[in-house]
Design a protein around this motif. Structure first.
Motif, PDB file in Angstrom:
ATOM      1  N   ARG A 152       0.800  -1.216   0.000  1.00  0.00           N
ATOM      2  CA  ARG A 152       0.000   0.000   0.000  1.00  0.00           C
ATOM      3  C   ARG A 152       0.839   1.276   0.000  1.00  0.00           C
ATOM      4  O   ARG A 152       0.507   2.249  -0.657  1.00  0.00           O
ATOM      5  CB  ARG A 152      -0.929   0.005   1.222  1.00  0.00           C
ATOM      6  CG  ARG A 152      -1.817   1.209   1.304  1.00  0.00           C
ATOM      7  CD  ARG A 152      -2.668   1.226   2.558  1.00  0.00           C
ATOM      8  NE  ARG A 152      -3.390   2.471   2.628  1.00  0.00           N
ATOM      9  CZ  ARG A 152      -4.596   2.671   2.137  1.00  0.00           C
ATOM     10  NH1 ARG A 152      -5.241   1.691   1.557  1.00  0.00           N
ATOM     11  NH2 ARG A 152      -5.181   3.847   2.241  1.00  0.00           N
ATOM     12  N   ALA A 153       1.930   1.296   0.761  1.00  0.00           N
ATOM     13  CA  ALA A 153       2.674   2.549   0.936  1.00  0.00           C
ATOM     14  C   ALA A 153       4.165   2.281   1.042  1.00  0.00           C
ATOM     15  O   ALA A 153       4.586   1.325   1.696  1.00  0.00           O
ATOM     16  CB  ALA A 153       2.183   3.271   2.196  1.00  0.00           C
ATOM     17  N   ASP A 154       4.944   3.143   0.397  1.00  0.00           N
ATOM     18  CA  ASP A 154       6.399   2.995   0.451  1.00  0.00           C
ATOM     19  C   ASP A 154       6.931   3.124   1.875  1.00  0.00           C
ATOM     20  O   ASP A 154       7.970   2.560   2.203  1.00  0.00           O
ATOM     21  CB  ASP A 154       7.077   4.017  -0.462  1.00  0.00           C
ATOM     22  CG  ASP A 154       6.904   3.659  -1.931  1.00  0.00           C
ATOM     23  OD1 ASP A 154       6.589   2.488  -2.232  1.00  0.00           O
ATOM     24  OD2 ASP A 154       7.066   4.549  -2.789  1.00  0.00           O
ATOM     25  N   ALA A 155       6.216   3.868   2.731  1.00  0.00           N
ATOM     26  CA  ALA A 155       6.664   4.030   4.118  1.00  0.00           C
ATOM     27  C   ALA A 155       6.772   2.677   4.808  1.00  0.00           C
ATOM     28  O   ALA A 155       7.680   2.444   5.607  1.00  0.00           O
ATOM     29  CB  ALA A 155       5.696   4.929   4.882  1.00  0.00           C
ATOM     30  N   SER A 156       5.858   1.775   4.498  1.00  0.00           N
ATOM     31  CA  SER A 156       5.895   0.443   5.098  1.00  0.00           C
ATOM     32  C   SER A 156       7.126  -0.322   4.644  1.00  0.00           C
ATOM     33  O   SER A 156       7.860  -0.884   5.458  1.00  0.00           O
ATOM     34  CB  SER A 156       4.628  -0.324   4.715  1.00  0.00           C
ATOM     35  OG  SER A 156       4.696  -1.646   5.176  1.00  0.00           O
ATOM     36  N   LYS A 157       7.354  -0.352   3.336  1.00  0.00           N
ATOM     37  CA  LYS A 157       8.516  -1.060   2.807  1.00  0.00           C
ATOM     38  C   LYS A 157       9.806  -0.480   3.379  1.00  0.00           C
ATOM     39  O   LYS A 157      10.720  -1.211   3.774  1.00  0.00           O
ATOM     40  CB  LYS A 157       8.526  -0.982   1.280  1.00  0.00           C
ATOM     41  CG  LYS A 157       9.703  -1.698   0.655  1.00  0.00           C
ATOM     42  CD  LYS A 157       9.649  -1.654  -0.864  1.00  0.00           C
ATOM     43  CE  LYS A 157      10.812  -2.431  -1.438  1.00  0.00           C
ATOM     44  NZ  LYS A 157      10.818  -2.417  -2.907  1.00  0.00           N
ATOM     45  N   GLN A 158       9.885   0.841   3.432  1.00  0.00           N
ATOM     46  CA  GLN A 158      11.091   1.491   3.944  1.00  0.00           C
ATOM     47  C   GLN A 158      11.318   1.149   5.416  1.00  0.00           C
ATOM     48  O   GLN A 158      12.456   0.893   5.833  1.00  0.00           O
ATOM     49  CB  GLN A 158      10.980   3.004   3.750  1.00  0.00           C
ATOM     50  CG  GLN A 158      11.063   3.416   2.283  1.00  0.00           C
ATOM     51  CD  GLN A 158      10.568   4.820   2.020  1.00  0.00           C
ATOM     52  OE1 GLN A 158      10.153   5.535   2.939  1.00  0.00           O
ATOM     53  NE2 GLN A 158      10.593   5.227   0.764  1.00  0.00           N
ATOM     54  N   ALA A 159      10.240   1.128   6.207  1.00  0.00           N
ATOM     55  CA  ALA A 159      10.376   0.804   7.631  1.00  0.00           C
ATOM     56  C   ALA A 159      10.833  -0.634   7.824  1.00  0.00           C
ATOM     57  O   ALA A 159      11.705  -0.917   8.655  1.00  0.00           O
ATOM     58  CB  ALA A 159       9.050   1.042   8.354  1.00  0.00           C
ATOM     59  N   VAL A 160      10.269  -1.540   7.040  1.00  0.00           N
ATOM     60  CA  VAL A 160      10.640  -2.956   7.141  1.00  0.00           C
ATOM     61  C   VAL A 160      12.095  -3.147   6.738  1.00  0.00           C
ATOM     62  O   VAL A 160      12.867  -3.837   7.419  1.00  0.00           O
ATOM     63  CB  VAL A 160       9.696  -3.820   6.277  1.00  0.00           C
ATOM     64  CG1 VAL A 160      10.243  -5.231   6.102  1.00  0.00           C
ATOM     65  CG2 VAL A 160       8.298  -3.861   6.901  1.00  0.00           C
ATOM     66  N   GLU A 161      12.496  -2.524   5.637  1.00  0.00           N
ATOM     67  CA  GLU A 161      13.876  -2.674   5.173  1.00  0.00           C
ATOM     68  C   GLU A 161      14.856  -1.988   6.119  1.00  0.00           C
ATOM     69  O   GLU A 161      15.961  -2.487   6.339  1.00  0.00           O
ATOM     70  CB  GLU A 161      14.000  -2.148   3.746  1.00  0.00           C
ATOM     71  CG  GLU A 161      13.270  -3.059   2.754  1.00  0.00           C
ATOM     72  CD  GLU A 161      13.323  -2.562   1.305  1.00  0.00           C
ATOM     73  OE1 GLU A 161      13.646  -1.369   1.090  1.00  0.00           O
ATOM     74  OE2 GLU A 161      13.038  -3.376   0.401  1.00  0.00           O
ATOM     75  N   ALA A 162      14.446  -0.864   6.712  1.00  0.00           N
ATOM     76  CA  ALA A 162      15.313  -0.180   7.676  1.00  0.00           C
ATOM     77  C   ALA A 162      15.542  -1.037   8.912  1.00  0.00           C
ATOM     78  O   ALA A 162      16.588  -0.936   9.568  1.00  0.00           O
ATOM     79  CB  ALA A 162      14.699   1.165   8.076  1.00  0.00           C
ATOM     80  N   ALA A 163      14.573  -1.904   9.218  1.00  0.00           N
ATOM     81  CA  ALA A 163      14.719  -2.810  10.360  1.00  0.00           C
ATOM     82  C   ALA A 163      15.539  -4.049   9.990  1.00  0.00           C
ATOM     83  O   ALA A 163      15.745  -4.928  10.823  1.00  0.00           O
ATOM     84  CB  ALA A 163      13.343  -3.230  10.874  1.00  0.00           C
ATOM     85  N   GLY A 164      15.975  -4.113   8.733  1.00  0.00           N
ATOM     86  CA  GLY A 164      16.846  -5.204   8.311  1.00  0.00           C
ATOM     87  C   GLY A 164      16.152  -6.403   7.698  1.00  0.00           C
ATOM     88  O   GLY A 164      16.747  -7.468   7.565  1.00  0.00           O
ATOM     89  N   HIS A 165      14.898  -6.224   7.296  1.00  0.00           N
ATOM     90  CA  HIS A 165      14.133  -7.338   6.740  1.00  0.00           C
ATOM     91  C   HIS A 165      13.845  -7.120   5.253  1.00  0.00           C
ATOM     92  O   HIS A 165      13.610  -5.998   4.819  1.00  0.00           O
ATOM     93  CB  HIS A 165      12.812  -7.515   7.485  1.00  0.00           C
ATOM     94  CG  HIS A 165      12.962  -7.664   8.958  1.00  0.00           C
ATOM     95  ND1 HIS A 165      13.672  -8.702   9.528  1.00  0.00           N
ATOM     96  CD2 HIS A 165      12.514  -6.896   9.982  1.00  0.00           C
ATOM     97  CE1 HIS A 165      13.644  -8.569  10.838  1.00  0.00           C
ATOM     98  NE2 HIS A 165      12.948  -7.481  11.141  1.00  0.00           N
ATOM     99  N   ARG A 166      13.840  -8.211   4.519  1.00  0.00           N
ATOM    100  CA  ARG A 166      13.432  -8.180   3.123  1.00  0.00           C
ATOM    101  C   ARG A 166      11.919  -7.996   3.056  1.00  0.00           C
ATOM    102  O   ARG A 166      11.183  -8.506   3.903  1.00  0.00           O
ATOM    103  CB  ARG A 166      13.850  -9.502   2.481  1.00  0.00           C
ATOM    104  CG  ARG A 166      13.590  -9.617   1.016  1.00  0.00           C
ATOM    105  CD  ARG A 166      14.159 -10.942   0.538  1.00  0.00           C
ATOM    106  NE  ARG A 166      13.745 -11.238  -0.801  1.00  0.00           N
ATOM    107  CZ  ARG A 166      13.844 -12.433  -1.353  1.00  0.00           C
ATOM    108  NH1 ARG A 166      14.367 -13.440  -0.668  1.00  0.00           N
ATOM    109  NH2 ARG A 166      13.444 -12.626  -2.594  1.00  0.00           N
ATOM    110  N   TYR A 167      11.430  -7.284   2.034  1.00  0.00           N
ATOM    111  CA  TYR A 167      10.005  -6.992   1.884  1.00  0.00           C
ATOM    112  C   TYR A 167       9.537  -7.446   0.511  1.00  0.00           C
ATOM    113  O   TYR A 167      10.136  -7.063  -0.500  1.00  0.00           O
ATOM    114  CB  TYR A 167       9.791  -5.485   2.047  1.00  0.00           C
ATOM    115  CG  TYR A 167       8.366  -4.995   1.910  1.00  0.00           C
ATOM    116  CD1 TYR A 167       7.575  -4.782   3.029  1.00  0.00           C
ATOM    117  CD2 TYR A 167       7.823  -4.704   0.652  1.00  0.00           C
ATOM    118  CE1 TYR A 167       6.274  -4.299   2.908  1.00  0.00           C
ATOM    119  CE2 TYR A 167       6.527  -4.231   0.524  1.00  0.00           C
ATOM    120  CZ  TYR A 167       5.759  -4.022   1.653  1.00  0.00           C
ATOM    121  OH  TYR A 167       4.471  -3.553   1.531  1.00  0.00           O
TER     122      TYR A 167
END
Length: 199
Positions: free
Chosen positions: A173-188
């Motif tokens: 839905r939103a790039d903010a989600s992907k960015q937060a997940v990737e910033a936490a070190g997880h693949r999205y």
């Protein structure tokens, strides 16, 4: 749709299954009008994927399409279980569990449920289902705006000793989600982008 017509949905070519699921999401899950999202953000529409993950025709398609996503992304074979923060992730994980069990070419996957807080009685577990400690898992969610729910699940999984190979959502839905997940070190990874829903 009758029970007899649901079974063929699981044997559709995956491209046809994906297109049918996309149409169902577009027609059943997109609610137009001003809404406040769980993140507190305002939007002029809401994608209510529980109308899909708990729907008699769509739920089997969710499992099929999400399992295919995990296979295409190289996560299956390899991972042992899928799940996430209750409530949105529960039917997604169950659908994937059933799809993997029905697919002779797939390794069977377990599912798990991450509680929002530790249970105060019984075994007082935060993560219900088969043990996740030492196992490779994917945290799932129906959709995400900020990544908050799925990251809460990831924190609980890490505390329980699971190895998180990825986060997978039905609709990005939103790039903010992907960015937060990737910033936490997880693949999205995601099965659909919001742009595919013709909102």
């Amino acid at each position: 749709m009758s029970a007899e017509s649901i079974a063929p949905a699981l044997s559709l070519p995956v491209d046809e299954a994906r297109e049918r699921l996309r149409v169902l999401i577009r027609d059943l899950a997109v609610v137009r009008g001003q809404v406040t999202l769980s993140s507190g953000a305002e939007a002029d529409h809401y994608v209510d994927l529980r109308r899909i993950t708990l729907h008699h025709e769509a739920a089997p398609l969710v499992g099929r399409v999400m399992l295919d996503l995990l296979q295409r992304e190289g996560l299956v074979p390899g991972i042992a279980a899928v799940g996430g923060l209750t409530l949105g992730a529960d039917p997604v994980a169950a659908s994937i569990l059933h799809a993997s069990a029905a697919d002779p070419a797939s390794e069977a996957l377990d599912a798990f449920v991450v509680r929002k807080a530790n249970k105060a009685h019984g075994l007082q577990r935060r993560i219900e289902g088969p043990e996740v400690s030492g196992r490779r898992v994917v945290a799932v969610e129906d959709t995400s705006t900020t990544g908050g729910s799925v990251l809460t699940a990831c924190e609980a999984l890490a505390e329980a000793g699971a190895r998180i190979d990825a986060v997978a959502v039905i609709v990005h839905r939103a790039d903010a989600s992907k960015q937060a997940v990737e910033a936490a070190g997880h693949r999205y990874v995601s099965a659909f982008d919001i742009s595919e829903l013709e909102i």
